[in-house]
Design an enzyme around this catalytic site. Structure first.
Site, PDB file in Angstrom:
ATOM      1  N   TYR A  11      19.303   5.490 -48.596  1.00  0.00           N
ATOM      2  CA  TYR A  11      18.572   5.551 -47.167  1.00  0.00           C
ATOM      3  C   TYR A  11      19.664   5.461 -46.058  1.00  0.00           C
ATOM      4  N   ASN A  35      18.948   5.615 -57.472  1.00  0.00           N
ATOM      5  CA  ASN A  35      17.942   5.329 -56.558  1.00  0.00           C
ATOM      6  C   ASN A  35      17.828   5.922 -55.447  1.00  0.00           C
ATOM      7  N   PHE A  86      29.230   4.435 -49.703  1.00  0.00           N
ATOM      8  CA  PHE A  86      27.599   3.591 -49.502  1.00  0.00           C
ATOM      9  C   PHE A  86      27.187   3.188 -51.227  1.00  0.00           C
ATOM     10  N   LYS A  90      21.666  -2.314 -54.967  1.00  0.00           N
ATOM     11  CA  LYS A  90      21.757  -3.355 -53.830  1.00  0.00           C
ATOM     12  C   LYS A  90      20.307  -4.323 -53.786  1.00  0.00           C
ATOM     13  N   SER A 130      27.988  -6.486 -46.043  1.00  0.00           N
ATOM     14  CA  SER A 130      26.743  -7.103 -45.753  1.00  0.00           C
ATOM     15  C   SER A 130      26.799  -8.443 -45.048  1.00  0.00           C
ATOM     16  N   TYR A 155      24.781  -9.633 -56.328  1.00  0.00           N
ATOM     17  CA  TYR A 155      24.802  -8.575 -55.541  1.00  0.00           C
ATOM     18  C   TYR A 155      25.836  -9.095 -54.289  1.00  0.00           C
ATOM     19  N   LYS A 159      29.723  -7.852 -53.122  1.00  0.00           N
ATOM     20  CA  LYS A 159      30.227  -7.249 -51.837  1.00  0.00           C
ATOM     21  C   LYS A 159      31.427  -7.920 -51.364  1.00  0.00           C
ATOM     22  N   PHE A 184      23.681  -6.086 -40.868  1.00  0.00           N
ATOM     23  CA  PHE A 184      22.615  -6.923 -40.671  1.00  0.00           C
ATOM     24  C   PHE A 184      21.499  -6.183 -41.554  1.00  0.00           C
ATOM     25  N   ASN A 204      11.917  -4.687 -52.138  1.00  0.00           N
ATOM     26  CA  ASN A 204      12.327  -5.950 -52.061  1.00  0.00           C
ATOM     27  C   ASN A 204      12.320  -6.376 -50.402  1.00  0.00           C
ATOM     28  N   ASN A 205      12.561  -5.470 -49.671  1.00  0.00           N
ATOM     29  CA  ASN A 205      12.831  -5.690 -48.231  1.00  0.00           C
ATOM     30  C   ASN A 205      11.575  -5.817 -47.412  1.00  0.00           C
ATOM     31  N   LEU A 206      11.599  -6.531 -46.380  1.00  0.00           N
ATOM     32  CA  LEU A 206      10.617  -6.734 -45.571  1.00  0.00           C
ATOM     33  C   LEU A 206       9.816  -5.547 -45.054  1.00  0.00           C
TER      34      LEU A 206
HETATM   35  P1  NAD Z   1      20.376   3.228 -51.537  1.00  0.00           P
HETATM   36  O1  NAD Z   1      20.199   2.628 -52.875  1.00  0.00           O
HETATM   37  O2  NAD Z   1      19.498   3.811 -50.667  1.00  0.00           O
HETATM   38  O3  NAD Z   1      21.491   4.165 -51.484  1.00  0.00           O
HETATM   39  C1  NAD Z   1      22.741   4.080 -52.426  1.00  0.00           C
HETATM   40  C2  NAD Z   1      22.794   5.436 -53.090  1.00  0.00           C
HETATM   41  O4  NAD Z   1      24.019   5.180 -53.848  1.00  0.00           O
HETATM   42  C3  NAD Z   1      21.826   5.837 -53.794  1.00  0.00           C
HETATM   43  O5  NAD Z   1      21.510   7.204 -53.452  1.00  0.00           O
HETATM   44  C4  NAD Z   1      22.154   5.634 -55.342  1.00  0.00           C
HETATM   45  O6  NAD Z   1      21.605   6.805 -55.889  1.00  0.00           O
HETATM   46  C5  NAD Z   1      23.718   5.712 -55.283  1.00  0.00           C
HETATM   47  N1  NAD Z   1      24.480   5.202 -56.367  1.00  0.00           N
HETATM   48  C6  NAD Z   1      24.198   3.816 -56.837  1.00  0.00           C
HETATM   49  N2  NAD Z   1      25.318   3.759 -57.618  1.00  0.00           N
HETATM   50  C7  NAD Z   1      25.799   4.845 -57.723  1.00  0.00           C
HETATM   51  C8  NAD Z   1      27.068   5.153 -58.672  1.00  0.00           C
HETATM   52  N3  NAD Z   1      27.685   4.295 -59.624  1.00  0.00           N
HETATM   53  N4  NAD Z   1      27.536   6.421 -58.620  1.00  0.00           N
HETATM   54  C9  NAD Z   1      27.050   7.424 -57.540  1.00  0.00           C
HETATM   55  N5  NAD Z   1      26.009   7.056 -56.855  1.00  0.00           N
HETATM   56  C10 NAD Z   1      25.514   5.858 -56.737  1.00  0.00           C
HETATM   57  O7  NAD Z   1      20.993   1.893 -50.628  1.00  0.00           O
HETATM   58  P2  NAD Z   1      21.050   1.710 -49.018  1.00  0.00           P
HETATM   59  O8  NAD Z   1      20.149   1.087 -48.615  1.00  0.00           O
HETATM   60  O9  NAD Z   1      21.573   3.182 -48.287  1.00  0.00           O
HETATM   61  O10 NAD Z   1      22.414   1.044 -48.995  1.00  0.00           O
HETATM   62  C11 NAD Z   1      23.970   1.664 -49.230  1.00  0.00           C
HETATM   63  C12 NAD Z   1      25.013   0.584 -49.158  1.00  0.00           C
HETATM   64  O11 NAD Z   1      24.819  -0.312 -47.927  1.00  0.00           O
HETATM   65  C13 NAD Z   1      24.899  -0.128 -50.276  1.00  0.00           C
HETATM   66  O12 NAD Z   1      26.069  -0.433 -50.680  1.00  0.00           O
HETATM   67  C14 NAD Z   1      24.239  -1.592 -50.117  1.00  0.00           C
HETATM   68  O13 NAD Z   1      24.782  -2.482 -51.002  1.00  0.00           O
HETATM   69  C15 NAD Z   1      24.902  -1.559 -48.776  1.00  0.00           C
HETATM   70  N6  NAD Z   1      23.976  -2.419 -47.787  1.00  0.00           N
HETATM   71  C16 NAD Z   1      22.611  -2.204 -47.621  1.00  0.00           C
HETATM   72  C17 NAD Z   1      21.770  -2.933 -46.700  1.00  0.00           C
HETATM   73  C18 NAD Z   1      20.412  -2.674 -46.750  1.00  0.00           C
HETATM   74  O14 NAD Z   1      19.663  -3.734 -46.381  1.00  0.00           O
HETATM   75  N7  NAD Z   1      19.812  -1.440 -47.119  1.00  0.00           N
HETATM   76  C19 NAD Z   1      22.615  -4.164 -46.006  1.00  0.00           C
HETATM   77  C20 NAD Z   1      23.885  -4.142 -46.233  1.00  0.00           C
HETATM   78  C21 NAD Z   1      24.428  -3.428 -47.014  1.00  0.00           C
HETATM   79  C1  WQD Z   2      13.782 -10.461 -44.418  1.00  0.00           C
HETATM   80  C2  WQD Z   2      12.884 -11.442 -44.155  1.00  0.00           C
HETATM   81  C3  WQD Z   2      12.130 -12.770 -46.062  1.00  0.00           C
HETATM   82  C4  WQD Z   2       9.912  -9.646 -47.986  1.00  0.00           C
HETATM   83  C5  WQD Z   2      18.511  -8.672 -47.880  1.00  0.00           C
HETATM   84  C6  WQD Z   2      19.650  -8.904 -48.740  1.00  0.00           C
HETATM   85  C7  WQD Z   2      20.988  -8.702 -47.763  1.00  0.00           C
HETATM   86  C8  WQD Z   2      20.853  -7.145 -46.944  1.00  0.00           C
HETATM   87  C9  WQD Z   2      19.528  -6.981 -46.646  1.00  0.00           C
HETATM   88  C10 WQD Z   2      21.761  -5.700 -48.667  1.00  0.00           C
HETATM   89  C11 WQD Z   2      13.162 -12.795 -44.585  1.00  0.00           C
HETATM   90  C12 WQD Z   2      11.108 -12.236 -45.430  1.00  0.00           C
HETATM   91  C13 WQD Z   2      10.766 -10.289 -47.125  1.00  0.00           C
HETATM   92  C14 WQD Z   2       8.728  -9.917 -48.306  1.00  0.00           C
HETATM   93  C15 WQD Z   2       8.931 -11.878 -46.531  1.00  0.00           C
HETATM   94  N1  WQD Z   2      20.831  -6.242 -48.276  1.00  0.00           N
HETATM   95  N2  WQD Z   2      10.129 -11.481 -46.338  1.00  0.00           N
HETATM   96  N3  WQD Z   2       8.151 -11.197 -47.273  1.00  0.00           N
HETATM   97  O1  WQD Z   2      16.898 -11.360 -47.068  1.00  0.00           O
HETATM   98  O2  WQD Z   2      17.386 -10.848 -44.877  1.00  0.00           O
HETATM   99  O3  WQD Z   2      18.571  -9.628 -46.551  1.00  0.00           O
HETATM  100  O4  WQD Z   2      18.311  -7.387 -47.307  1.00  0.00           O
HETATM  101  O5  WQD Z   2      23.072  -5.988 -48.363  1.00  0.00           O
HETATM  102  O6  WQD Z   2      22.164  -8.856 -48.536  1.00  0.00           O
HETATM  103  O7  WQD Z   2      19.719 -10.213 -49.035  1.00  0.00           O
HETATM  104  O8  WQD Z   2      16.064  -9.042 -46.103  1.00  0.00           O
HETATM  105  O9  WQD Z   2      14.012  -7.685 -46.023  1.00  0.00           O
HETATM  106  O10 WQD Z   2      14.603  -9.192 -47.981  1.00  0.00           O
HETATM  107  O11 WQD Z   2      13.901 -10.372 -45.630  1.00  0.00           O
HETATM  108  O12 WQD Z   2       8.507 -12.849 -45.777  1.00  0.00           O
HETATM  109  O13 WQD Z   2       8.053  -9.550 -49.094  1.00  0.00           O
HETATM  110  O14 WQD Z   2      11.548 -11.355 -44.383  1.00  0.00           O
HETATM  111  O15 WQD Z   2      11.949 -14.270 -46.391  1.00  0.00           O
HETATM  112  O16 WQD Z   2      13.213 -13.838 -43.896  1.00  0.00           O
HETATM  113  P1  WQD Z   2      17.088 -10.199 -46.058  1.00  0.00           P
HETATM  114  P2  WQD Z   2      14.680  -8.982 -46.507  1.00  0.00           P
END
Ligand code: NAD
Ligand code: WQD
Length: 348
Positions: A11, A35, A86, A90, A130, A155, A159, A184, A204-206
């Site tokens: 993503y 993923n 990246f 996650k 994160s 998770y 980080k 964020f 998992n995310n909102l």
């Molecule tokens: P994502 O799952 O869409 O992207 C991660 C990518 O890494 C995927 O394409 C997956 O196939 C690849 N991947 C996973 N394990 C691998 C491995 N061992 N070798 C090669 N490729 C691998 O996730 P995203 O939302 O794009 O997140 C990217 C990064 O940002 C992650 O490290 C995540 O922890 C971090 N992050 C994400 C969020 C969020 O809410 N999306 C928030 C904070 C931090």
């Molecule tokens: C946002 C808000 C939920 C889903 C997570 C990880 C964090 C980072 C980002 C990777 C919260 C509420 C959610 C639902 C809901 N990821 N919610 N119903 O929890 O802030 O952060 O993703 O690094 O590490 O913890 O994001 O999108 O899950 O939730 O009410 O079905 O939406 O309670 O208030 P979060 P989220």
């Protein structure tokens, strides 16, 4: 510059690849597609060709960051100037059930990547951290000098561990230049509607959950908690447009040109929105109703979380530009153009 983007089919990685390519960098993506879909990279190339009028300088390598031999081959075949890292797993809930997979991928994989970088003489690294590393902060907004908290799940701890490994690495050799970017809540999609977040199974995310409710793929949103001490009782977060977030990585790479050591920056907007704000935002963008019900709080959630983003503004010259309306309009365009994500093409 030639930039290796690990996890670049994912993503945030795919949106960052677009911004890097638009800025005339060459990009090599390494992804094992655990993923994500290779279709995302075809779309990245199309966006860049459409926007710049020239073919994207994009190479896709299927491989794993835990595979040292594959990394050595990649570094020997490409003259890499810097790495935006990246790749990793996650899903917070899954990390509780499968901690070893999370530590192996996120911590072990990052260490293997750094070993290969060091051997290849590549010392510029941007790491996806994160806001979860702050745990439950004492006050809002969150500044980078707040004490590191206690993440509530493997998770989050993975980080934090990688951040600490990278701090030690930078202390060991002053050639390292490392940016720890604490995201964020990324949301939204590219304005073209061609790339966006494509969660496997139940989101998992909102924001992806809400957009799947609006498209009719899920019945209603469960709002986790209606009794938090916030404006409307629901959780408050700092949702940042993924394109703004992507641009933050370019700013970090620019910082590396004249700096060594570790820089830590929050990438957020400085604004907090509640769950119900987000529901109303997507209802407005989609002109559809998003049914919801308030249920129990989700274990491990905090009431509110938003960034003080002034350090990134002062030191990187970066700030988020896109607001909630744009984020929701882009989310909805991506969702409605790709109701089944990238699978529509029979791949991924
Ligand atoms: P994502 O799952 O869409 O992207 C991660 C990518 O890494 C995927 O394409 C997956 O196939 C690849 N991947 C996973 N394990 C691998 C491995 N061992 N070798 C090669 N490729 C691998 O996730 P995203 O939302 O794009 O997140 C990217 C990064 O940002 C992650 O490290 C995540 O922890 C971090 N992050 C994400 C969020 C969020 O809410 N999306 C928030 C904070 C931090
Ligand atoms: C946002 C808000 C939920 C889903 C997570 C990880 C964090 C980072 C980002 C990777 C919260 C509420 C959610 C639902 C809901 N990821 N919610 N119903 O929890 O802030 O952060 O993703 O690094 O590490 O913890 O994001 O999108 O899950 O939730 O009410 O079905 O939406 O309670 O208030 P979060 P989220």
């Amino acid at each position: 510059m030639k930039i290796l983007v690990t996890g670049g089919a994912g993503y945030i990685g795919s949106h960052t690849a677009v911004e890097l390519l638009n800025a005339a960098h060459d990009v090599v993506v390494l992804d094992n597609y655990c993923n994500s879909s290779a279709v995302a990279l075809e779309r990245v190339a199309k966006i860049v060709a459409d926007e710049t009028g020239r073919p994207a300088q994009l190479t896709a390598v299927e491989g794993d960051i835990r595979d040292r031999a594959a990394l050595d081959t990649l570094f020997s075949e490409h003259d890499i100037d810097g790495v935006v890292h990246f790749a990793g797993l996650k899903a917070v809930g899954e990390s509780v059930a499968k901690p070893l997979e999370y530590y192996e991928n996120n911590v072990g994989g990052s260490i293997t990547l750094c070993q290969a970088m060091q051997a290849a003489g590549v010392f510029n690294l941007v790491f996806s951290s994160s806001a979860t590393v702050y745990g439950e902060p004492p006050e809002m907004p969150i500044r980078e000098d707040f004490p590191i908290g206690v993440p509530t799940n493997p998770y989050g701890r993975s980080k934090l561990m990688v951040e600490e490994v990278l701090q030690d690495l930078a202390r060991s050799n002053e050639r390292w230049s490392i940016a720890l970017l604490r995201y964020f809540n990324p949301a939204g999609a590219h304005v073209s509607g061609l790339i966006g977040e494509d969660p496997q199974g139940i989101p998992n995310n909102l924001v992806p959950y809400i957009s799947q409710v609006a498209i009719g793929a899920r019945k209603r949103l469960s709002v986790f908690g209606g009794d938090y001490p916030t404006t409307d009782g629901t959780g408050v977060r700092d949702y940042i447009h993924v394109v703004d977030l992507a641009k933050g990585h370019l700013s970090a790479l620019n910082w590396m040109q004249g700096n060594s050591g570790v820089g830590i920056w929050n990438l957020g907007t400085g604004l907090g929105y509640s769950v119900l704000d987000m529901v109303r935002g997507l209802e407005k963008a989609s002109a559809r109703e998003v049914p919801y019900e308030i249920v129990d709080r989700r274990p491990g959630d905090i009431a509110e979380c938003w960034a003080d983003a002034s350090k990134a503004a002062a030191e990187l010259g970066w700030k988020a530009e896109l607001g909630l309306d744009q984020m929701m309009a882009d989310t909805w365009r991506w969702q409605s153009m790709n109701p089944d994500g990238y699978k529509k093409q029979g791949q991924g």
